[in-house]
Design a protein around this motif. Structure first.
Motif, mmCIF file in Angstrom:
data_model
loop_
_atom_site.group_PDB
_atom_site.id
_atom_site.type_symbol
_atom_site.label_atom_id
_atom_site.label_comp_id
_atom_site.label_asym_id
_atom_site.label_seq_id
_atom_site.Cartn_x
_atom_site.Cartn_y
_atom_site.Cartn_z
ATOM 1 N N LEU A 1 0.839 -1.193 0.000
ATOM 2 C CA LEU A 1 0.000 0.000 0.000
ATOM 3 C C LEU A 1 0.877 1.247 0.000
ATOM 4 O O LEU A 1 0.621 2.204 -0.728
ATOM 5 C CB LEU A 1 -0.910 0.002 1.224
ATOM 6 N N GLY A 2 1.927 1.225 0.824
ATOM 7 C CA GLY A 2 2.811 2.380 0.877
ATOM 8 C C GLY A 2 3.746 2.445 -0.308
ATOM 9 O O GLY A 2 4.120 3.505 -0.771
ATOM 10 N N VAL B 1 -3.151 10.544 3.969
ATOM 11 C CA VAL B 1 -2.698 9.324 3.286
ATOM 12 C C VAL B 1 -1.645 8.617 4.129
ATOM 13 O O VAL B 1 -1.683 7.395 4.309
ATOM 14 C CB VAL B 1 -2.144 9.650 1.884
ATOM 15 N N LEU B 2 -0.688 9.398 4.670
ATOM 16 C CA LEU B 2 0.351 8.794 5.513
ATOM 17 C C LEU B 2 -0.282 8.046 6.686
ATOM 18 O O LEU B 2 0.098 6.911 6.987
ATOM 19 C CB LEU B 2 1.295 9.881 6.052
ATOM 20 N N VAL C 1 -2.145 4.820 5.440
ATOM 21 C CA VAL C 1 -1.201 3.760 5.068
ATOM 22 C C VAL C 1 -0.574 3.144 6.325
ATOM 23 O O VAL C 1 -0.437 1.928 6.445
ATOM 24 C CB VAL C 1 -0.107 4.307 4.123
ATOM 25 N N ALA C 2 -0.233 4.021 7.290
ATOM 26 C CA ALA C 2 0.360 3.526 8.536
ATOM 27 C C ALA C 2 -0.624 2.629 9.273
ATOM 28 O O ALA C 2 -0.262 1.563 9.776
ATOM 29 C CB ALA C 2 0.772 4.700 9.411
ATOM 30 N N TYR D 1 -0.808 -0.704 7.659
ATOM 31 C CA TYR D 1 0.387 -1.507 7.948
ATOM 32 C C TYR D 1 0.307 -2.105 9.344
ATOM 33 O O TYR D 1 0.522 -3.303 9.533
ATOM 34 C CB TYR D 1 1.650 -0.639 7.810
ATOM 35 N N VAL D 2 -0.041 -1.265 10.311
ATOM 36 C CA VAL D 2 -0.114 -1.729 11.703
ATOM 37 C C VAL D 2 -1.148 -2.845 11.841
ATOM 38 O O VAL D 2 -0.911 -3.864 12.496
ATOM 39 C CB VAL D 2 -0.453 -0.540 12.620
ATOM 40 N N MET E 1 9.369 -0.038 15.653
ATOM 41 C CA MET E 1 8.013 -0.293 15.135
ATOM 42 C C MET E 1 7.463 0.934 14.425
ATOM 43 O O MET E 1 6.857 0.840 13.365
ATOM 44 C CB MET E 1 7.084 -0.656 16.294
ATOM 45 N N LEU F 1 9.101 1.317 11.076
ATOM 46 C CA LEU F 1 8.619 0.354 10.095
ATOM 47 C C LEU F 1 7.240 0.722 9.582
ATOM 48 O O LEU F 1 6.859 0.397 8.461
ATOM 49 C CB LEU F 1 8.589 -1.052 10.699
ATOM 50 N N THR F 2 6.484 1.410 10.418
ATOM 51 C CA THR F 2 5.121 1.778 10.039
ATOM 52 C C THR F 2 5.109 2.941 9.050
ATOM 53 O O THR F 2 4.175 3.086 8.273
ATOM 54 C CB THR F 2 4.330 2.132 11.302
ATOM 55 N N LEU F 3 6.152 3.772 9.091
ATOM 56 C CA LEU F 3 6.210 4.896 8.144
ATOM 57 C C LEU F 3 6.517 4.364 6.744
ATOM 58 O O LEU F 3 7.501 3.659 6.556
ATOM 59 C CB LEU F 3 7.336 5.854 8.539
ATOM 60 N N PRO F 4 5.694 4.685 5.759
ATOM 61 C CA PRO F 4 6.017 4.272 4.390
ATOM 62 C C PRO F 4 7.216 5.069 3.871
ATOM 63 O O PRO F 4 7.104 6.278 3.667
ATOM 64 C CB PRO F 4 4.749 4.590 3.607
ATOM 65 N N VAL F 5 8.357 4.390 3.710
ATOM 66 C CA VAL F 5 9.618 5.060 3.396
ATOM 67 C C VAL F 5 9.495 6.023 2.230
ATOM 68 O O VAL F 5 9.854 7.194 2.316
ATOM 69 C CB VAL F 5 10.722 4.031 3.064
ATOM 70 N N ILE F 6 8.958 5.502 1.115
ATOM 71 C CA ILE F 6 9.033 6.310 -0.099
ATOM 72 C C ILE F 6 8.163 7.559 0.002
ATOM 73 O O ILE F 6 8.547 8.636 -0.439
ATOM 74 C CB ILE F 6 8.717 5.463 -1.342
ATOM 75 N N MET F 7 6.994 7.425 0.647
ATOM 76 C CA MET F 7 6.121 8.599 0.785
ATOM 77 C C MET F 7 6.763 9.661 1.664
ATOM 78 O O MET F 7 6.740 10.859 1.345
ATOM 79 C CB MET F 7 4.780 8.185 1.395
ATOM 80 N N VAL F 8 7.349 9.214 2.786
ATOM 81 C CA VAL F 8 7.983 10.172 3.686
ATOM 82 C C VAL F 8 9.170 10.840 2.994
ATOM 83 O O VAL F 8 9.339 12.064 3.057
ATOM 84 C CB VAL F 8 8.429 9.478 4.984
#
Lengths: 305, 297
Positions: free
Chosen positions: A242-243, A276-277, A280-281, A284-285, B136, B139-146
């Protein structure tokens, strides 16, 4: 079990709050949104007016608490560009991303399970090497490049798949291959490893001694045990997709969450980016939580602990 | 890299071979190392090797085909791009960007991750709890978006890209270092050092770190590959290294408008990324096998 469950859920919620705090601070503490919204030729007075209008002149913590309070109720504010509620935008785009992620997951499993099992059954043979080559290439190719090559070959040259858009399920085939192949290698290695361990275990030897046919041993006995970590990795990969779909959605012009994120980041449309962030988070969680529970449910050894 | 002292064991007393020597005996590692070495030399000596200035435009010679296609011109073996810039020179200079990003990101994320992992593993308890929470969250932060958002805010310079990737890619270092330290924390030589009155920092640096260095090296290679791929993606999306810098990811993006007729414009830089990442991953695979040959199958 219930206590473990509650602990995990509490921790997950805390992580989500931390992520939202990080995202909010990062996006708001830096650039001045008002200047971006007003455009280059705005006067100082106009910028001030916009700042007032968007409530940007209040202290950051106050704005964060207010934003989070509304976000919990499903109100993410309005998009600065589209001039419509962010929640609507996301609800509109999310199905495309979910479709892409589900199809990518299917591609990943369709590739990694047979390859991983075959590599484990005949280790260090040509079959194993070929499977490894597939994995190694998957890890080395940039996914946007692989996606473009798919477009060149299947859309422009052979003309059997649409190059961009998200109108029909057919539009999702190439993107799903690109995204799914990208996450195949770790899964394939996991299955190979698990199968090799399972095949050399005592219960398989017993099963062989009992004269059970090989295919039954492989699929009913060994695979069943090797598949436990696969389920949880799939859940985590789904969350990652998703991310990580930003690049693939952009290449194929799929109107999904990732494309929305990219557009909004380019336009500094912060309410959308923040939402969106966070979404997506949360996905994931939730997927990681799900993976934990499925694991505990599938594997009695974990459950009893 | 191949010094004879390392490859030849001392006569008589069997010496424990160093990591590098063991790795060199591994064919996969060796091939990867040679390939990476070549790319590294190419990057270092780029201004002398490249036949042209990578930024010099030549409007009379635009999209000249590479040598294997019709209409090729041997003055430009890999052809020229839409602005008439020599593609070979751009590829050679692009190696610099990728390697710089890879190396400095790994240094940055490696330091952050190792410190966190060692602290969590050595002290345990509350420290471990906090660091686990940080892992944790990361890992929850979407790397590419951030990373995209940060580059959009702070601008796409090399330093910004290195810093944002360095601040995002430490998770694997932390996870592996944490469990590695937990494994050896209670071993006798650590306890011996403790009872000899070593200060904690001395103990961590002199006793603990050298013993987990092997594993650190393995993650460093994989994370370097990861960083290079991410930079390519960011630059491809227009929120990484900015034009006219010859970044391979950016070159793929620039070649996109010629997708239909001149698809080699995306083929070549993409293949370059592929070869570089492949070389680094081969080194990582080789190192891992050299460290734990029993885990190979």
């Amino acid at each position: 079990m219930l206590r473990y469950l509650m602990q995990r859920i509490g921790l997950a919620a805390l992580v989500c709050v931390a992520v939202s705090l990080l995202a909010f601070t990062l996006l708001n503490a830096s650039g001045d949104v008002a200047i971006a919204v007003a455009g280059e030729e705005a006067t100082a007075a106009q910028i001030d007016a916009i700042r007032e209008d968007l409530g940007l002149n209040r202290p950051l913590p106050v704005r964060y608490v207010e934003w989070l309070g509304q976000a919990v109720q499903g109100d993410f504010g309005d998009s600065l560009f589209f001039r419509q509620p962010v929640a609507e935008l996301i609800a509109h785009r999310l199905p495309n991303t979910l479709t892409l992620a589900v199809m990518s997951l299917a591609v990943m499993l369709a590739l990694s399970v047979p390859l991983g099992v075959a590599a484990a059954l005949w280790p260090n043979t040509l079959i194993d090497r070929a499977a490894m080559l597939v994995a190694v290439m998957g890890q080395a190719m940039p996914n946007f490049w692989f996606a473009l090559i798919l477009i060149v070959v299947f859309s422009l040259t052979l003309g059997i798949a649409p190059p961009s858009g998200s109108a029909t399920l057919g539009h999702f085939v190439l993107p799903a291959i690109a995204l799914g192949y990208y996450s195949t290698p770790p899964m394939m290695r996991l299955i190979r490893q698990g199968m090799i361990e399972a095949m050399s275990s005592d219960y398989i030897r017993t099963a062989r001694a009992k004269g059970i046919p090989t295919w039954k041993i492989v699929f009913k006995h060994a695979l069943r045990n090797a598949v436990i970590p696969v389920v949880s990795l799939s859940a985590v990969q789904f969350g990652n997709m998703l991310g990580g779909s930003v690049v693939i959605e952009t290449v194929f012009g799929i109107q999904g969450l990732g494309f929305l994120a990219w557009e909004s980041i380019s336009r500094m449309d912060l309410p959308v980016v923040q939402a969106v962030l966070l979404i997506v988070a949360i996905f994931y969680v939730v997927m990681v939580l799900l993976a934990d529970f499925i694991n505990a449910w599938l594997d009695p050894r974990i459950r009893i602990q | 890299m191949t010094s004879p002292e390392l490859t030849l064991p001392a006569a008589g007393t069997p010496r424990r071979r160093g990591l590098l020597a063991r790795a060199m005996a591994n064919r996969v590692f060796l091939y990867g190392a040679v390939l990476l070495g070549l790319i590294f030399l190419m990057a270092v000596f780029a201004p002398w090797i490249a036949p042209y200035d990578p930024l010099k435009q030549d409007m009379l010679h635009r999209t000249v085909s590479p040598f294997w296609l019709k209409g090729a011109d041997w003055a430009h073996p890999l052809g020229t791009d839409g602005l008439g810039r020599d593609y070979l020179s751009r590829i050679i200079h692009g190696a610099r960007i990728s390697l710089l990003i890879g190396i400095f990101t790994v240094i940055c994320s490696g330091i952050i991750g190792t410190v966190m992992g060692v602290l969590a593993g050595y002290f345990g308890g509350k420290v471990d709890l906090v660091i686990n929470f940080l892992i944790m969250t990361r890992l929850t932060l979407p790397v590419i978006m951030v990373a995209l958002a940060v580059v959009a805010i702070f601008g796409g310079s090399l330093i910004v890209v290195v810093l944002v990737l360095g601040l995002l890619l430490w998770d694997r270092f932390a996870v592996v270092m944490r469990s590695a330290v937990m494994q050896i924390r209670n071993q006798e030589y650590i306890q011996a050092a403790q009872s000899m009155g070593y200060s904690t920092p001395k103990l961590l640096f002199k006793e603990l770190l050298p013993n987990i260095f092997d594993r650190l090296a393995v993650i460093a290679t994989f994370e370097m590959a990861h960083a290079i791929l991410l930079e390519a993606s960011l630059s491809f999306l227009g929120l990484g290294v900015q034009p006219p810098t010859p970044s391979w990811g950016l070159m793929v993006a620039e070649g996109r408008q010629y997708l239909l007729f001149d698809s080699w414009l995306i083929l070549i830089p993409g293949a370059a990324i592929c070869v570089l990442v492949l070389a680094i991953n081969m080194m990582g695979d080789g190192l891992r096998d050299a460290l734990a040959p029993e885990n190979r199958n």
